[in-house]
Motif scaffolding. Structure first.
Motif, PDB file in Angstrom:
ATOM      1  N   THR A   6       0.882  -1.162   0.000  1.00  0.00           N
ATOM      2  CA  THR A   6       0.000   0.000   0.000  1.00  0.00           C
ATOM      3  C   THR A   6       0.919   1.210   0.000  1.00  0.00           C
ATOM      4  O   THR A   6       2.142   1.071   0.092  1.00  0.00           O
ATOM      5  N   PHE A   7       0.330   2.412  -0.062  1.00  0.00           N
ATOM      6  CA  PHE A   7       1.161   3.601   0.025  1.00  0.00           C
ATOM      7  C   PHE A   7       1.960   3.595   1.329  1.00  0.00           C
ATOM      8  O   PHE A   7       3.114   4.012   1.374  1.00  0.00           O
ATOM      9  N   TRP A   8       1.353   3.086   2.402  1.00  0.00           N
ATOM     10  CA  TRP A   8       2.043   3.112   3.707  1.00  0.00           C
ATOM     11  C   TRP A   8       3.238   2.173   3.718  1.00  0.00           C
ATOM     12  O   TRP A   8       4.305   2.530   4.207  1.00  0.00           O
ATOM     13  N   THR A   9       3.048   0.959   3.194  1.00  0.00           N
ATOM     14  CA  THR A   9       4.174   0.022   3.232  1.00  0.00           C
ATOM     15  C   THR A   9       5.282   0.464   2.266  1.00  0.00           C
ATOM     16  O   THR A   9       6.457   0.306   2.567  1.00  0.00           O
ATOM     17  N   LEU A  10       4.899   1.031   1.109  1.00  0.00           N
ATOM     18  CA  LEU A  10       5.915   1.402   0.118  1.00  0.00           C
ATOM     19  C   LEU A  10       6.482   2.793   0.347  1.00  0.00           C
ATOM     20  O   LEU A  10       7.684   2.979   0.452  1.00  0.00           O
ATOM     21  N   GLY A  11       5.575   3.786   0.417  1.00  0.00           N
ATOM     22  CA  GLY A  11       6.024   5.175   0.497  1.00  0.00           C
ATOM     23  C   GLY A  11       6.598   5.527   1.857  1.00  0.00           C
ATOM     24  O   GLY A  11       7.508   6.347   1.970  1.00  0.00           O
ATOM     25  N   VAL A  12       6.059   4.904   2.922  1.00  0.00           N
ATOM     26  CA  VAL A  12       6.562   5.193   4.264  1.00  0.00           C
ATOM     27  C   VAL A  12       7.535   4.095   4.713  1.00  0.00           C
ATOM     28  O   VAL A  12       8.680   4.371   5.093  1.00  0.00           O
ATOM     29  N   GLY A  13       7.106   2.837   4.602  1.00  0.00           N
ATOM     30  CA  GLY A  13       8.014   1.736   4.940  1.00  0.00           C
ATOM     31  C   GLY A  13       9.268   1.782   4.088  1.00  0.00           C
ATOM     32  O   GLY A  13      10.370   1.503   4.561  1.00  0.00           O
TER      33      GLY A  13
END
Ligand SMILES: CC(C)(CO)[C@@H](O)C(=O)NCCC(=O)O
Ligand code: NA
Length: 511
Positions: free
Chosen positions: A240-247
């Motif tokens: 998701t954006f969270w796992t890719l963009g933030v993680g």
């Protein structure tokens, strides 16, 4: 179409591949015979701390952009759509923070190994724990890197598997041992250019053969491959954006902030300013690399429209399918298949050479030198060369171990980065941002971090629950000629026959 019609290489292709190996060797020889002739560890391991930002930046990209990304990212996009592309958002902070936090700290200490910082900040024990963890990470990773292109090529074209592994491993060992970090960095520059050229060739020819840009766009759009921003907060959701963009920021920090291979490049820059500038220059090239591999996945989708035979074959077959696609596109254009092979091996060579040199550096600086403070420079240099060579040979053994695993290569690499790189990043952050942390806390934290990440990582490998849900394609049969379908089936069934681990996986899935 049967295997006798399988993709073959012409003489020009083999010549191009040979030129890549020969040119890399020549660069190694050049730096063995020029400059200080690799007579000091300062030159062999640190390139005399004299590098400018352009070669350093290209070498920074090359270190962690291997054939795994060249093959794995298109396979990912082909199967799951463009969500993975959002990892590009992580490059902003993932490079800004190393440039302005990690580089200033590490550069000003005038160290050779990043783990020296850990001794200055905590204790000898913490330094050794950090070093050993790094060695563990890179040794596994380099096995994956050298095996991946050889395996994928072998599956589709019958390129001799172990011969290719041996040739790349040995050539890389030789130029790394002869020419030291200067050779590693300058071969990286040359190999990065070849890498981009190869990917670009596939895309241009692929778009032309699929009917132009608008046709490709129509097919990937109708095939449901363009993913919007996925803001689902569930951490178990695949990408998701969270796992890719933030993680992904943490992934970038562990690689570009504290990984010895990269730190060594920053330290080889002649000024701190050049080091920071090189980190900035990574940004556009890394975005380009990501875009090229994502677009390649899309063009591949436009060509085959999600035809998916891999359910029967295990996940790695999608990696082989990328090679199949490339050969299908470039066939009949003399030299271009060879250029792509050169691209794959450039990516692999530039990664394993960084691994050999950085592993030799930490073994020398962190594990050996502290016990032999009186060692002469000549001896230390000779020993460093012996270490670089030994890690080169170990790499071949690790390739064999990789052969026994059977996961998608991108996932394996990202799991190694996360499981081992994450806790090391935590260790450095503890030292830099928590002035009250002590040595016992650091070791306990590293231990707890590794335990937890291995529990999650190994658990996901054992249960194979990495969420390999693929998107349902909409334009399945219409665009494929029966010939192509049959050819893919032949190529892919060939993959299972050749790979024991895949067959086992298939069996376990069938049960
Ligand atoms: C390191 C990143 C995440 C940077 O985009 C990317 O290059 C990647 O996913 N690499 C996979 C590992 C490899 O190519 O060996
Ligand atoms: Na590389």
């Amino acid at each position: 179409m049967d295997l006798s019609d399988q993709k073959h290489f012409t003489v020009v292709d083999y010549v191009i591949f040979a030129v890549l190996l020969a040119a890399s060797m020549a660069i190694g020889l050049y730096y063995a015979l020029s400059g200080g002739r690799q007579r000091t560890t300062q030159e062999f391991l640190m390139a005399d701390r004299s590098m400018k930002c352009l070669p350093v930046s290209l070498s920074l990209i090359a270190s962690f952009q291997s054939a795994v990304a060249i093959i794995g990212v298109p396979a990912e996009i082909y199967t799951h759509g463009t969500q993975y592309w959002f990892i590009g958002c992580a490059y902003f902070l993932g490079l800004l923070i190393p440039a302005h936090v990690f580089i200033p700290v590490l550069y000003r200490l005038r160290i050779s190994s990043a783990y020296q910082y850990l001794e200055m900040r905590f204790s000898k024990t913490v330094r050794i724990c950090g070093t050993l963890t790094f060695i563990f990470q890179m040794v596994i990773y380099m096995g994956v890197c050298v095996y991946t292109p050889a395996f994928a090529l072998n599956a589709v074209t019958g390129f001799e598997l172990w011969g290719t592994v041996l040739a790349t491993g040995l050539v890389c060992t030789l130029y790394t041992t002869l020419g030291g970090l200067k050779a590693v960095i300058w071969t990286d520059v040359f190999q990065t250019v070849v890498m981009f050229a190869g990917q670009l060739a596939v895309i241009v020819v692929g778009v032309l053969r699929t009917g132009g840009v608008s046709e490709v766009w129509r097919k990937v759009w109708e095939g449901n491959r363009i993913s919007g921003l996925d803001l689902n907060p569930d951490p178990t959701e695949r990408h998701t954006f969270w796992t890719l963009g933030v993680g992904g920021i943490f992934l970038m920090l562990s690689l570009y902030g504290v990984n010895q291979a990269q730190v060594q490049r920053y330290l080889s820059a002649r000024t701190e300013k050049e080091a920071v500038r090189s980190c900035y220059m990574v940004f556009p090239s890394l975005q380009l690399a990501l875009a090229l591999s994502c677009v390649m996945g899309l063009v591949m989708f436009a060509r085959y429209c999600g035809e998916d035979h891999s359910d029967k074959l295990g996940s790695s077959s999608r990696d082989a399918m990328v090679i199949y696609f490339v050969m299908d596109m470039l066939q009949g254009l003399p030299g271009l298949p060879g250029l792509f092979v050169a691209c794959l091996f450039s990516a692999a060579l530039s990664t394993i050479s960084s691994a050999f040199n950085s592993l030799a550096t930490v073994t020398m600086e962190d594990l050996i030198k502290p016990h032999f403070p009186a060692m002469t420079e000549a001896r230390a240099t000779l020993l460093s060369k012996a270490l670089a060579m030994s890690y080169g040979l170990l790499c071949l053994a690790m390739a064999y171990l990789t052969h026994l695993m059977g996961d998608s290569v991108l996932q394996v690499a990202l799991k190694i980065f996360g499981m081992v790189g994450g806790p090391i990043l935590g260790l450095f952050c503890l030292g830099m941002f928590f002035p009250w942390a002590n040595s016992i806390g650091a070791v306990a934290g590293l231990g707890a971090g590794l335990t937890l990440s291995f529990w999650i990582g190994v658990g996901s490998i054992v249960t194979r629950s990495s969420g390999t849900r693929s998107l349902p394609p909409d334009c399945r049969v219409a665009l494929l000629s029966d010939n192509t379908t049959a050819a893919i089936q032949t190529a892919l069934s060939n993959v299972t026959l050749r790979s024991e681990s895949l067959r086992q996986h298939t069996l376990s899935q069938a049960q």
